[in-house]
Enzyme design. Structure first.
Site, PDB file in Angstrom:
ATOM      1  N   HIS A  86     -10.581  20.329  -2.939  1.00  0.00           N
ATOM      2  CA  HIS A  86     -11.030  20.842  -1.636  1.00  0.00           C
ATOM      3  C   HIS A  86     -11.375  19.678  -0.714  1.00  0.00           C
ATOM      4  O   HIS A  86     -11.939  18.675  -1.145  1.00  0.00           O
ATOM      5  CB  HIS A  86     -12.247  21.763  -1.816  1.00  0.00           C
ATOM      6  N   GLU A 156      -4.770  24.494   3.379  1.00  0.00           N
ATOM      7  CA  GLU A 156      -5.994  24.448   4.165  1.00  0.00           C
ATOM      8  C   GLU A 156      -5.941  23.243   5.107  1.00  0.00           C
ATOM      9  O   GLU A 156      -6.297  22.119   4.707  1.00  0.00           O
ATOM     10  CB  GLU A 156      -7.211  24.289   3.248  1.00  0.00           C
TER      11      GLU A 156
HETATM   12  P1  PGA Z   1     -14.144  28.573   6.095  1.00  0.00           P
HETATM   13  O1  PGA Z   1     -13.942  27.711   4.769  1.00  0.00           O
HETATM   14  O2  PGA Z   1     -13.514  29.911   5.850  1.00  0.00           O
HETATM   15  O3  PGA Z   1     -15.618  28.662   6.282  1.00  0.00           O
HETATM   16  O4  PGA Z   1     -13.438  27.836   7.189  1.00  0.00           O
HETATM   17  C1  PGA Z   1     -12.730  27.752   4.101  1.00  0.00           C
HETATM   18  C2  PGA Z   1     -12.725  26.723   2.993  1.00  0.00           C
HETATM   19  O5  PGA Z   1     -13.395  25.715   3.085  1.00  0.00           O
HETATM   20  O6  PGA Z   1     -12.073  26.885   1.996  1.00  0.00           O
END
Ligand code: PGA
Length: 237
Positions: A86, A156
């Protein structure tokens, strides 16, 4: 098949807050097989679901690694998934370290949810595809353990996490399709592609409707029962 809803609680929810959310999820019938709950380590035993995930793990099974959490021990307590790589951990981890963690997860039959995505600078330089391909090669390809279980890749974009910004839907579609194409070319079987980064009740429906999208990864929205309920409703359409 219902699309995956991955709930990343990050370092939120005290024990008592976690108890409240678990109760609300049980009362709202949100302990479904497509909802993967990834609480903080200390709240793992608060969530009564078969689909439990951790937010990180070590690449080693045991040993002198102070503060690390073993994938083997996570498996022993019923964890099935683990988020790896992440962006919020990228300050402490190189792609090589994430690769080792993926290997540890696969060795212990945990399903990895590997996060990849470009920075805003890389996006402006039109480098998204290159970043995605390089990350797949460095972190995901050629693992010796093939569990036959799915391998979840979360697209992401780092600039979309927690910012309320997100790419146009067509761009999300393009990147998810690109991940499917590259992983196929690299012979990585059973890949599921999910999108994460500022998913909310505003955009979840159209993202989940994409054929390329096997699910979504929620941060903030996973902490609010009403928002979560609405989004889960879209995952079954
Ligand atoms: P968020 O986080 O939905 O608060 O943008 C997503 C993530 O970090 O996986």
């Amino acid at each position: 098949m219902s699309k995956l809803i991955i709930c990343n609680h990050k370092m939120n929810l005290s024990r008592s807050d976690a108890k409240v959310l678990t109760k609300q999820m049980l009362e709202s019938d949100l302990t479904l097989d497509n909802i993967i709950v990834c609480p903080s380590f200390i709240n793992l035993d608060e969530f009564h679901t078969n689909e439990l995930g951790a937010q990180d793990c070590s690449g080693e099974d045991c040993g002198a690694f102070t503060g690390s959490v073993s994938p083997k021990h996570l498996k022993e307590i019923g964890v099935k998934y683990v988020i790896l790589g992440h962006h919020e951990r990228s300050f402490y981890e190189t792609p090589q370290m994430v690769r080792k963690k993926v290997s540890g997860a696969l060795r212990n039959r945990l399903i990895p949810i590997v996060c990849i995505g470009e920075t805003i600078e890389q996006k402006e330089l039109l480098k998204t595809a290159t970043v995605i391909k390089n990350s797949i090669i460095k972190i995901i390809s050629k693992h010796e353990f093939n569990t036959g279980e799915p391998f979840i890749i979360a697209y992401e974009p780092t600039w979309a996490i927690g910012t309320k910004l997100y790419p146009p839907i067509e761009e999300i579609n393009d990147v998810l399709n690109y991940i499917k194409k590259i992983t196929k070319e690299l012979n990585i079987p059973n890949v599921l592609t999910v999108y994460g980064g500022s998913v909310s009740t505003i955009n979840a429906k159209e993202i989940l409707l994409l054929d390329s999208c096997d699910g979504i990864l929620l941060g903030e929205a996973s902490l609010n029962i009403n928002e979560l309920k609405q989004i889960v409703g879209y995952s079954n359409m």
